[in-house]
Write an enzyme that holds these catalytic residues in place. Structure first.
Site, PDB file in Angstrom:
ATOM      1  N   LYS A  51       0.846  -1.210   0.000  1.00 33.83           N
ATOM      2  CA  LYS A  51       0.000   0.000   0.000  1.00 33.83           C
ATOM      3  C   LYS A  51       0.881   1.260   0.000  1.00 33.83           C
ATOM      4  O   LYS A  51       0.591   2.228  -0.701  1.00 33.83           O
ATOM      5  CB  LYS A  51      -0.931  -0.014   1.227  1.00 33.83           C
ATOM      6  CG  LYS A  51      -1.994  -1.103   1.152  1.00 33.83           C
ATOM      7  CD  LYS A  51      -2.747  -1.282   2.466  1.00 33.83           C
ATOM      8  CE  LYS A  51      -3.660  -2.499   2.391  1.00 33.83           C
ATOM      9  NZ  LYS A  51      -4.446  -2.745   3.620  1.00 33.83           N
ATOM     10  N   GLN A  95      -4.399  -1.797   9.918  1.00 34.91           N
ATOM     11  CA  GLN A  95      -4.327  -3.097   9.261  1.00 34.91           C
ATOM     12  C   GLN A  95      -4.886  -4.185  10.178  1.00 34.91           C
ATOM     13  O   GLN A  95      -4.559  -4.249  11.353  1.00 34.91           O
ATOM     14  CB  GLN A  95      -2.858  -3.404   8.876  1.00 34.91           C
ATOM     15  CG  GLN A  95      -2.675  -4.644   8.014  1.00 34.91           C
ATOM     16  CD  GLN A  95      -3.321  -4.540   6.637  1.00 34.91           C
ATOM     17  OE1 GLN A  95      -3.499  -3.442   6.100  1.00 34.91           O
ATOM     18  NE2 GLN A  95      -3.700  -5.667   6.066  1.00 34.91           N
ATOM     19  N   ASP A 118     -10.842   2.516   4.219  1.00 28.97           N
ATOM     20  CA  ASP A 118     -11.122   1.080   4.139  1.00 28.97           C
ATOM     21  C   ASP A 118     -12.627   0.808   4.052  1.00 28.97           C
ATOM     22  O   ASP A 118     -13.027  -0.326   3.761  1.00 28.97           O
ATOM     23  CB  ASP A 118     -10.588   0.368   5.393  1.00 28.97           C
ATOM     24  CG  ASP A 118      -9.222  -0.270   5.174  1.00 28.97           C
ATOM     25  OD1 ASP A 118      -8.927  -0.671   4.035  1.00 28.97           O
ATOM     26  OD2 ASP A 118      -8.460  -0.373   6.161  1.00 28.97           O
TER      27      ASP A 118
HETATM   28  N1  GUN Z   1      -6.748  -7.060   6.350  1.00 31.97           N
HETATM   29  C1  GUN Z   1      -7.129  -7.769   5.258  1.00 31.97           C
HETATM   30  N2  GUN Z   1      -7.656  -6.953   4.324  1.00 31.97           N
HETATM   31  C2  GUN Z   1      -7.605  -5.699   4.840  1.00 31.97           C
HETATM   32  C3  GUN Z   1      -8.000  -4.433   4.331  1.00 31.97           C
HETATM   33  O1  GUN Z   1      -8.541  -4.282   3.231  1.00 31.97           O
HETATM   34  N3  GUN Z   1      -7.770  -3.382   5.158  1.00 31.97           N
HETATM   35  C4  GUN Z   1      -7.208  -3.511   6.390  1.00 31.97           C
HETATM   36  N4  GUN Z   1      -7.051  -2.422   7.131  1.00 31.97           N
HETATM   37  N5  GUN Z   1      -6.846  -4.685   6.883  1.00 31.97           N
HETATM   38  C5  GUN Z   1      -7.043  -5.773   6.099  1.00 31.97           C
END
Ligand code: GUN
Length: 300
Positions: A51, A95, A118
């Site tokens: 990311k 995350q 998100d």
């Molecule tokens: N863990 C697995 N997928 C995601 C996501 O799209 N965002 C976040 N913050 N954690 C995750």
């Protein structure tokens, strides 16, 4: 047909980079995404690093805030509070998964919904479920973007989603069911409590699977000519690989690919799309906040 998420995500990121370069040419600050990473779980590290790399390619600034695995929930909530009120932060993600002593729901609810790129906050989930604008999660948005890009027919079709997670299954089921284009599907949401799963999956014109069980969806569970989105991404040991593992999806790809109309590969399908759509959401957060700040800051 192979749905090439890598290619489409590259295009999205390249487009964003052009837009951001134009917006910041006069010295205006670029969008800023902050990721909070608790502990050092391997997959989470990899995702957050991807990311942050994408931010750089888009011309965004980014910050990863690392917290010790035994950080208290209170400390994490305080950090979120300070990031919420920091006007230099546009997008904020924590995350997942979090260590078991931290309540994920408390943490998500603490994030400012206008920075929740998100799309996990109950406000954004609610907006999605009633079909009004808000942040849509990266993975469901990535799938809808692939559908749009490849012109996959959805109207009146039967979509079967396997997996009811808040991150993927449930929001994808919502999006596909909305009276929208793409959308307007009849949706069946299957999960671990569904008896005779194959009875449903075999009826799917569009099959979305987000289970995390490699090879779980076999060819006999798929309708010939279906469109298959494989969201599963599991690390399986592979001594011949440099990393010691390789990534596998939920679908028995070699058997299903020849008999379906279209399929996302793993890796290179839904995964890269989630990164690109997170970048789109971050730009959306930035643009919205910019409008607010302009209105609130008259000369002098
Ligand atoms: N863990 C697995 N997928 C995601 C996501 O799209 N965002 C976040 N913050 N954690 C995750």
């Amino acid at each position: 047909m192979i749905l090439d998420g890598r290619k489409i995500s590259e295009q999205i990121i390249a487009d964003l980079a052009v837009r951001v370069a134009a917006m910041t040419a006069d010295g205006t600050r670029p969008p800023h995404l902050v990721a909070v990473l608790v502990g050092n779980e391997g997959a989470s590290e990899t995702y957050v690093a991807a990311k942050m790399r994408a931010c750089e390619r888009c011309g965004f600034t980014s910050t990863t805030l690392r917290l010790d695995v035994d950080v208290t929930e209170e400390h994490l909530l305080q950090l979120i509070e300070s990031l919420n009120s920091d006007t230099a932060v546009d997008g904020l993600i924590v995350q997942l998964p979090l260590p078991p002593h931290i309540d994920e729901h408390h943490v998500i609810a603490a994030i400012d919904p206008d920075k929740d790129v998100d799309g996990f906050h109950p406000t954004n989930v609610g907006r999605l479920s009633i079909g009004v604008p808000g942040f849509v999660g990266a993975t469901p948005k990535g799938i809808m973007t692939l559908i749009e890009h490849y012109g996959i027919a959805t109207d009146g079709h039967h979509a079967v989603v396997v997996g009811r997670s808040n991150i993927v299954g449930r929001p994808v089921a919502t999006l596909l069911s909305l009276k929208a284009a793409p959308g307007n599907c009849t949706v069946t949401l299957c999960h671990s409590g569904t008896p005779d799963l194959a009875r449903f999956t075999r009826e799917a014109d569009i099959l979305v699977t987000a289970v995390g069980n490699p090879g779980f969806i076999t060819a006999d569970m798929v309708k010939p000519g279906a469109v298959v989105f494989d969201v599963g991404i599991t690390r399986v040991p592979d001594p011949t690989s440099r990393t010691g593992y390789r990534l596998r999806g939920d679908v028995d790809y070699d058997a299903v690919e020849p008999m379906c109309a279209a399929i996302t590969p793993v890796p290179g399908g839904v995964g890269p799309m989630t990164i690109a759509t997170l970048m789109q959401n971050t730009l959306q957060a930035y643009l919205r906040r910019g409008a607010v700040e302009c209105n609130e800051t008259p000369d002098g």
